[in-house]
Scaffold this motif. Structure first.
Motif, PDB file in Angstrom:
ATOM      1  N   TYR A   1     -33.946 -30.310   7.338  1.00 27.75           N
ATOM      2  CA  TYR A   1     -32.781 -30.645   6.485  1.00 27.75           C
ATOM      3  C   TYR A   1     -31.541 -30.953   7.322  1.00 27.75           C
ATOM      4  O   TYR A   1     -30.664 -31.696   6.891  1.00 27.75           O
ATOM      5  N   SER A   2     -31.485 -30.391   8.560  1.00 31.91           N
ATOM      6  CA  SER A   2     -30.325 -30.686   9.420  1.00 31.91           C
ATOM      7  C   SER A   2     -30.305 -32.174   9.767  1.00 31.91           C
ATOM      8  O   SER A   2     -29.244 -32.732  10.078  1.00 31.91           O
ATOM      9  N   GLY A   3     -31.464 -32.815   9.714  1.00 29.61           N
ATOM     10  CA  GLY A   3     -31.538 -34.252   9.969  1.00 29.61           C
ATOM     11  C   GLY A   3     -31.093 -35.063   8.761  1.00 29.61           C
ATOM     12  O   GLY A   3     -30.775 -36.243   8.882  1.00 29.61           O
ATOM     13  N   ALA A   4     -31.070 -34.480   7.582  1.00 26.56           N
ATOM     14  CA  ALA A   4     -30.644 -35.206   6.380  1.00 26.56           C
ATOM     15  C   ALA A   4     -29.139 -35.061   6.165  1.00 26.56           C
ATOM     16  O   ALA A   4     -28.502 -35.938   5.583  1.00 26.56           O
ATOM     17  N   GLU A   5     -28.554 -33.947   6.592  1.00 24.68           N
ATOM     18  CA  GLU A   5     -27.109 -33.694   6.486  1.00 24.68           C
ATOM     19  C   GLU A   5     -26.599 -33.756   5.060  1.00 24.68           C
ATOM     20  O   GLU A   5     -25.490 -34.204   4.784  1.00 24.68           O
ATOM     21  N   GLY A   6     -27.438 -33.369   4.107  1.00 24.46           N
ATOM     22  CA  GLY A   6     -26.989 -33.323   2.709  1.00 24.46           C
ATOM     23  C   GLY A   6     -27.019 -34.660   1.997  1.00 24.46           C
ATOM     24  O   GLY A   6     -26.485 -34.791   0.886  1.00 24.46           O
TER      25      GLY A   6
ATOM     26  N   HIS B   1     -19.559 -23.817   2.797  1.00 24.57           N
ATOM     27  CA  HIS B   1     -20.384 -23.362   1.672  1.00 24.57           C
ATOM     28  C   HIS B   1     -21.879 -23.421   1.986  1.00 24.57           C
ATOM     29  O   HIS B   1     -22.601 -22.458   1.806  1.00 24.57           O
ATOM     30  N   SER B   2     -22.318 -24.592   2.472  1.00 25.12           N
ATOM     31  CA  SER B   2     -23.744 -24.783   2.724  1.00 25.12           C
ATOM     32  C   SER B   2     -24.200 -23.963   3.934  1.00 25.12           C
ATOM     33  O   SER B   2     -23.408 -23.629   4.806  1.00 25.12           O
ATOM     34  N   TRP B   3     -25.486 -23.674   3.963  1.00 33.82           N
ATOM     35  CA  TRP B   3     -26.059 -22.967   5.130  1.00 33.82           C
ATOM     36  C   TRP B   3     -26.497 -23.996   6.166  1.00 33.82           C
ATOM     37  O   TRP B   3     -26.084 -23.950   7.311  1.00 33.82           O
ATOM     38  N   GLY B   4     -27.302 -24.958   5.716  1.00 31.49           N
ATOM     39  CA  GLY B   4     -27.684 -26.044   6.612  1.00 31.49           C
ATOM     40  C   GLY B   4     -26.504 -27.007   6.741  1.00 31.49           C
ATOM     41  O   GLY B   4     -25.647 -27.084   5.846  1.00 31.49           O
TER      42      GLY B   4
ATOM     43  N   PRO C   1     -26.201 -25.883  12.827  1.00 32.83           N
ATOM     44  CA  PRO C   1     -26.104 -26.934  13.847  1.00 32.83           C
ATOM     45  C   PRO C   1     -26.650 -28.262  13.325  1.00 32.83           C
ATOM     46  O   PRO C   1     -27.480 -28.289  12.406  1.00 32.83           O
ATOM     47  N   ARG C   2     -26.183 -29.366  13.918  1.00 35.31           N
ATOM     48  CA  ARG C   2     -26.672 -30.698  13.542  1.00 35.31           C
ATOM     49  C   ARG C   2     -28.035 -30.937  14.212  1.00 35.31           C
ATOM     50  O   ARG C   2     -28.507 -30.107  14.997  1.00 35.31           O
ATOM     51  N   ALA C   3     -28.623 -32.092  13.951  1.00 31.74           N
ATOM     52  CA  ALA C   3     -29.952 -32.370  14.495  1.00 31.74           C
ATOM     53  C   ALA C   3     -29.910 -32.699  15.991  1.00 31.74           C
ATOM     54  O   ALA C   3     -30.941 -32.931  16.614  1.00 31.74           O
ATOM     55  N   ASP C   4     -28.721 -32.702  16.589  1.00 31.87           N
ATOM     56  CA  ASP C   4     -28.654 -32.801  18.049  1.00 31.87           C
ATOM     57  C   ASP C   4     -28.265 -31.445  18.647  1.00 31.87           C
ATOM     58  O   ASP C   4     -27.902 -31.351  19.818  1.00 31.87           O
ATOM     59  N   GLY C   5     -28.290 -30.428  17.813  1.00 32.98           N
ATOM     60  CA  GLY C   5     -28.000 -29.069  18.292  1.00 32.98           C
ATOM     61  C   GLY C   5     -26.521 -28.719  18.300  1.00 32.98           C
ATOM     62  O   GLY C   5     -26.155 -27.561  18.489  1.00 32.98           O
ATOM     63  N   SER C   6     -25.642 -29.728  18.097  1.00 34.56           N
ATOM     64  CA  SER C   6     -24.208 -29.453  18.221  1.00 34.56           C
ATOM     65  C   SER C   6     -23.662 -28.781  16.959  1.00 34.56           C
ATOM     66  O   SER C   6     -24.270 -28.808  15.892  1.00 34.56           O
TER      67      SER C   6
END
Ligand code: GLC
Length: 595
Positions: free
Chosen positions: A43-48, A282-285, A319-324
């Motif tokens: 889901y971190s790759g979708a970013e909502g 608010h969001s976890w991911g 974290p984002r899908a690049d770990g940052s």
């Protein structure tokens, strides 16, 4: 020894021993107080956002996008390709947690989407099957934690699994097509073997964090399945902690700590180990469209609030899908870390004083015993205008008061009258967020728990939250009126409430009452302090306009002076209030104010 007696002794010893074992298992965790939660997964790759559409639910939990936006396993798996592996370095998360003053990390090994962050041999829903460049992130994280002396735990979604054909998916409430046998198939072929991997291949697992926010009886999960998990954990890693969201009550001896609702901060002092999982926004991911960041001060106050009630706070990063990490997260974590570097003594290994939870209006209190000395930490959220910090309820005599931020511990002047301590504060608060004043005591701290506290500026508010009577039903008006009306008690004829106060200066005190009386008729009531009784007439009250031109009115709570009462001696008094008349509608009692 007779056989019956020896069996009895054995049972007794076993009970005692297992009690002790549980206590020592959670010691480090209670001591730690502050941990990091990491929600990171596909889901971190979708970013909502999915195919140009925002996550489909007002509760913007980005990690729910697979379910909310109805995405198939295959298409969702393709999100793995968005991960920037050359930039991903879990050691950075550990370093960030250290900097923030956190003492443990819990990462989502498998969230509800059913996708494993590690190279699982169970099934094919993990990074290695979708992206050849991917690595075993849990192995790297475990190594980094070991290197930096950080405890590591795993979140594992045991109940909900949207990937496995027989895992729980909320839409099954409609289809009703999952049998107990099928669910058990999922349990035996995915949950148990995956947990076995997690508990075998990654060194010490400090805790497992399950995520079922209902008692298991309300779900498809059976108690014997949960017991199977417990036995596995105890067999492979006897020191690993298990949280209450496994689906069993906190009273169960195998539940090590209680997890509150998401972002639900503590409200009362609890002896058992407990925690709040909290978010920075608010969001976890990670959610690209989210903007409601809490301030550093809010997050610090959440941590302090929980410690003052004997609880933990586990703050999430996504974290984002690049770990940052977004700057908003980093800046807040760094703020907290800087604060803890100076004031950490009031948090780590500290607990609360069993006073009333909202006793003081200026902040929260934590407590610790160290080398025979007792220390009370006064966390001042709001530096008093008159520089007089009023503490109610401690009867022991402090030997010293000083600012925790002051390395020289320059003594602050204070006065004490019975259970009231007044500390003379310096003109400026030392910390831009929360400043901490330490009160030292020679050995222990005795409390007068029942007292109603002095307010900032002096005066005492006697209200529903500080009566001597416990378990009163405190009312709030229904929404939306609750937003504009005080919490109150509905009092009927002959109903009496009372408070304990300490009067530090003999003389007359002015009293007034705040109430609403929607009954349309006058109601008599009585207030009493020792032998003085005063009858008061509560006239009918009307409404107040909340929003002009919207036909939006609510009860008007009015203030009525009760004149003065004599308190001829310094000391403890009980104040009583009673409704004398019968009325069609009870009196809405807000408070009595004394000054
Ligand atoms: C809820 C959510 C979940 C999140 C968790 C954190 O249970 O389902 O997405 O991981 O809370 O506390």
């Amino acid at each position: 020894m007779n056989k019956l007696f020896s069996t009895f002794l054995l049972i007794l010893l076993t009970i005692q021993f297992s009690g002790q074992a549980q206590e020592s298992r959670t010691d480090w965790w209670s001591e730690a107080r502050f941990g990091m939660f990491i929600h990171w997964g596909l889901y971190s790759g979708a970013e909502g956002i999915w195919k140009g559409e925002k996550h489909r639910h007002f509760n913007n939990y980005a990690e729910w996008i697979k379910y909310r936006n109805r995405i198939s396993n295959e298409e969702y798996g393709e999100l793995a390709k968005r991960f920037v592996w050359e930039d991903i370095n879990p050691e950075e998360w550990v370093i960030q947690a250290k900097k923030a003053g956190m003492h443990y990390i819990t990462i989502t090994a498998k969230h509800h989407d059913g996708f494993a962050l590690w190279n699982t041999k169970v099934g094919n829903y993990s990074f290695k099957n979708y992206d050849p460049e991917s690595r075993d992130i849990l192995a790297e994280l475990a190594a980094a934690c070991k290197k930096h002396d950080m405890k590591l735990g795993f979140y594992y979604s045991h109940w909900v699994d949207w990937e496995h054909p027989y895992g729980w998916d909320h839409n099954r409430e409609l289809t009703q097509d999952l049998s107990d046998e099928q669910f058990d198939e999922y349990w035996q072929e995915k949950v148990i073997p995956q947990l076995r991997e997690l508990l075998t291949n990654y060194g010490d697992v400090a805790l497992l964090w399950f995520d079922m926010w209902l008692g298991h009886e309300e779900t498809i999960v059976q108690e014997k399945q949960l017991r199977q998990v417990i036995s596995l954990v105890r067999e492979l890693q006897p020191n690993c902690l298990i949280n209450s969201r496994l689906g069993l009550p906190v009273s169960d001896p195998d539940i090590d700590y209680e997890t509150m609702g998401d972002n639900q901060l503590g409200a009362v002092y609890q002896k058992n180990p407990w925690q709040t999982p909290g978010t920075i926004a608010h969001s976890w991911g990670y959610h690209a469209l989210e903007n409601d960041w809490k301030s550093s001060n809010q997050l610090l106050q959440a941590l302090i609030n929980n410690v003052s009630l004997n609880g933990n706070f586990m703050l999430n990063i996504g974290p984002r899908a690049d770990g940052s990490l977004p700057y908003e997260s980093v800046s807040r974590l760094d703020d907290m870390g800087r604060w803890l570097e100076i004031n950490g003594e009031s948090i780590y290994g500290a607990g609360g004083l069993e006073l009333r939870p909202k006793q003081h209006d200026w902040g929260k209190i934590s407590f610790k015993k160290e080398q025979g000395k007792a220390k009370v930490f006064l966390h001042v959220f709001n530096w008093p205008l008159d520089k007089n910090l009023r503490i109610t309820g401690i009867t022991s005599n402090p030997t010293k008061a000083y600012l925790l931020a002051d390395k020289l511990q320059k003594p602050l002047d204070f006065t004490q009258s019975g259970p009231l301590i007044h500390i003379h504060l310096p003109f400026r608060q030392p910390d831009p967020f929360v400043s901490v004043v330490v009160l030292e005591f020679p050995d222990n701290v005795n409390l007068a728990k029942e007292l109603a506290a002095e307010s900032s500026f002096g005066g005492i508010a006697l209200h529903a939250g500080n009566t001597l009577e416990e378990n009163l039903e405190i009312s709030r008006l229904e929404a939306p009126n609750r937003m504009v009306s005080p919490e109150h008690l509905n009092l009927k004829m002959d109903q009496q409430i009372s408070w304990r106060v300490y009067i530090a200066e003999a003389g007359n005190k002015k009293l007034s009452i705040s109430f609403a009386n929607p009954s349309g008729k006058e109601i008599k009531a009585e207030i009493q302090a020792i032998d003085q009784k005063r009858e008061v007439s509560l006239a009918p009250t009307g409404k107040v306009v909340v929003e002009p031109n919207q036909n939006y009115y609510t009860e008007e709570f009015v203030d009525l002076s009760l004149g003065e009462m004599e308190f001829n001696e310094v000391g403890y008094y009980t104040i009583k209030f009673k409704v004398l008349d019968k009325a069609p509608d009870p009196v809405r009692f807000n408070r009595i104010w004394m000054e």
